[in-house]
Design a protein around this motif. Sequence first.
Motif, PDB file in Angstrom:
ATOM      1  N   HIS A  87       0.993  -9.532 -16.453  1.00  0.00           N
ATOM      2  CA  HIS A  87      -0.458  -9.615 -15.812  1.00  0.00           C
ATOM      3  C   HIS A  87      -0.282  -9.259 -14.388  1.00  0.00           C
ATOM      4  O   HIS A  87      -1.179  -8.505 -13.996  1.00  0.00           O
ATOM      5  N   ASP A  88       0.593 -10.178 -13.857  1.00  0.00           N
ATOM      6  CA  ASP A  88       0.583  -9.780 -12.429  1.00  0.00           C
ATOM      7  C   ASP A  88       1.104  -8.519 -11.604  1.00  0.00           C
ATOM      8  O   ASP A  88       0.459  -8.028 -10.920  1.00  0.00           O
ATOM      9  N   LEU A  89       1.826  -7.862 -12.616  1.00  0.00           N
ATOM     10  CA  LEU A  89       2.232  -6.464 -12.102  1.00  0.00           C
ATOM     11  C   LEU A  89       1.157  -5.714 -12.543  1.00  0.00           C
ATOM     12  O   LEU A  89       0.663  -4.692 -11.833  1.00  0.00           O
ATOM     13  N   GLU A  90       0.478  -5.856 -13.442  1.00  0.00           N
ATOM     14  CA  GLU A  90      -0.551  -4.728 -13.805  1.00  0.00           C
ATOM     15  C   GLU A  90      -1.914  -5.008 -12.852  1.00  0.00           C
ATOM     16  O   GLU A  90      -2.280  -3.933 -12.299  1.00  0.00           O
ATOM     17  N   MET A  91      -2.075  -6.215 -12.262  1.00  0.00           N
ATOM     18  CA  MET A  91      -3.104  -6.455 -11.319  1.00  0.00           C
ATOM     19  C   MET A  91      -2.360  -5.694 -10.012  1.00  0.00           C
ATOM     20  O   MET A  91      -3.394  -5.178  -9.493  1.00  0.00           O
ATOM     21  N   ALA A  92      -1.190  -5.733  -9.668  1.00  0.00           N
ATOM     22  CA  ALA A  92      -0.771  -5.313  -8.518  1.00  0.00           C
ATOM     23  C   ALA A  92      -0.750  -3.794  -8.635  1.00  0.00           C
ATOM     24  O   ALA A  92      -1.279  -2.789  -7.519  1.00  0.00           O
ATOM     25  N   ILE A  93      -0.510  -3.087  -9.780  1.00  0.00           N
ATOM     26  CA  ILE A  93      -0.919  -1.819  -9.818  1.00  0.00           C
ATOM     27  C   ILE A  93      -2.177  -1.321  -9.881  1.00  0.00           C
ATOM     28  O   ILE A  93      -2.472  -0.339  -9.141  1.00  0.00           O
ATOM     29  N   LEU A  94      -3.015  -2.207 -10.327  1.00  0.00           N
ATOM     30  CA  LEU A  94      -4.655  -1.489 -10.360  1.00  0.00           C
ATOM     31  C   LEU A  94      -5.205  -2.056  -9.129  1.00  0.00           C
ATOM     32  O   LEU A  94      -6.178  -1.460  -8.536  1.00  0.00           O
ATOM     33  N   ASN A  95      -4.730  -2.875  -8.185  1.00  0.00           N
ATOM     34  CA  ASN A  95      -5.027  -3.190  -6.918  1.00  0.00           C
ATOM     35  C   ASN A  95      -4.640  -2.146  -6.067  1.00  0.00           C
ATOM     36  O   ASN A  95      -4.707  -2.445  -4.658  1.00  0.00           O
ATOM     37  N   GLY A  96      -3.564  -1.371  -6.270  1.00  0.00           N
ATOM     38  CA  GLY A  96      -2.963  -0.068  -5.391  1.00  0.00           C
ATOM     39  C   GLY A  96      -2.051  -0.651  -4.723  1.00  0.00           C
ATOM     40  O   GLY A  96      -1.608  -0.128  -3.397  1.00  0.00           O
ATOM     41  N   GLU A  97      -1.482  -1.816  -5.132  1.00  0.00           N
ATOM     42  CA  GLU A  97      -0.482  -2.163  -4.050  1.00  0.00           C
ATOM     43  C   GLU A  97       0.968  -1.427  -4.310  1.00  0.00           C
ATOM     44  O   GLU A  97       1.003  -0.294  -5.168  1.00  0.00           O
TER      45      GLU A  97
END
Length: 183
Positions: A154-164
């Motif tokens: 989940h944290d990786l998916e959020m990082a991807i979606l947040n443009g990190e």
Amino acid sequence: MVFGQEPPTLIQHRLSYSGRKFGFDVNRLRLPNGAEGEWECIRHPGGALCIPVTADGRLVLVEQYRFAVQGRLLEFPAGTVEHDEDPFQTIQREIQEETGYRAHKWQRLGQFFLAPGYSDEVIYAFLAQDLEKLTTPQQLDEDEDIQTVLMTPHDLEMAILNGEAVDAKSISSFFLAKRFLNF
């Protein structure tokens, strides 16, 4: 994937460069549709990547300094396929060198072109499970600046979606792994 089914016609070979990790060609070509022009291409032996998953479901990634983008990227462990090496051998070596883990269960996820507009590089993706943390430290190459990072899917998916700063091969492979794991 089917490779090399419609090769262009070589009209003139203009330039070749062979570097440490890849080569570079400039050629005048006739494409299968009849268009003619001069095109540049990075010739790469291919890369292997794995998505390591711990027993508690966390993902093992690396934060790596990349000179071309002048910063650090979040990536899954990966490496260049050496001459006469199978991509599976490559990734078994790379996971240990970059993260200090060894996997006892492997699954092939697939393969894909990384940037076919200017390179022939293919990435071979694997899922790595049943991990063992080795007692030896990372065995990094002189030019590697890598830190191991554990993240939930989940944290990786959020990082991807947040443009990190997550690289494309890791995003693509994460997508491929979703069909085998419940995340």
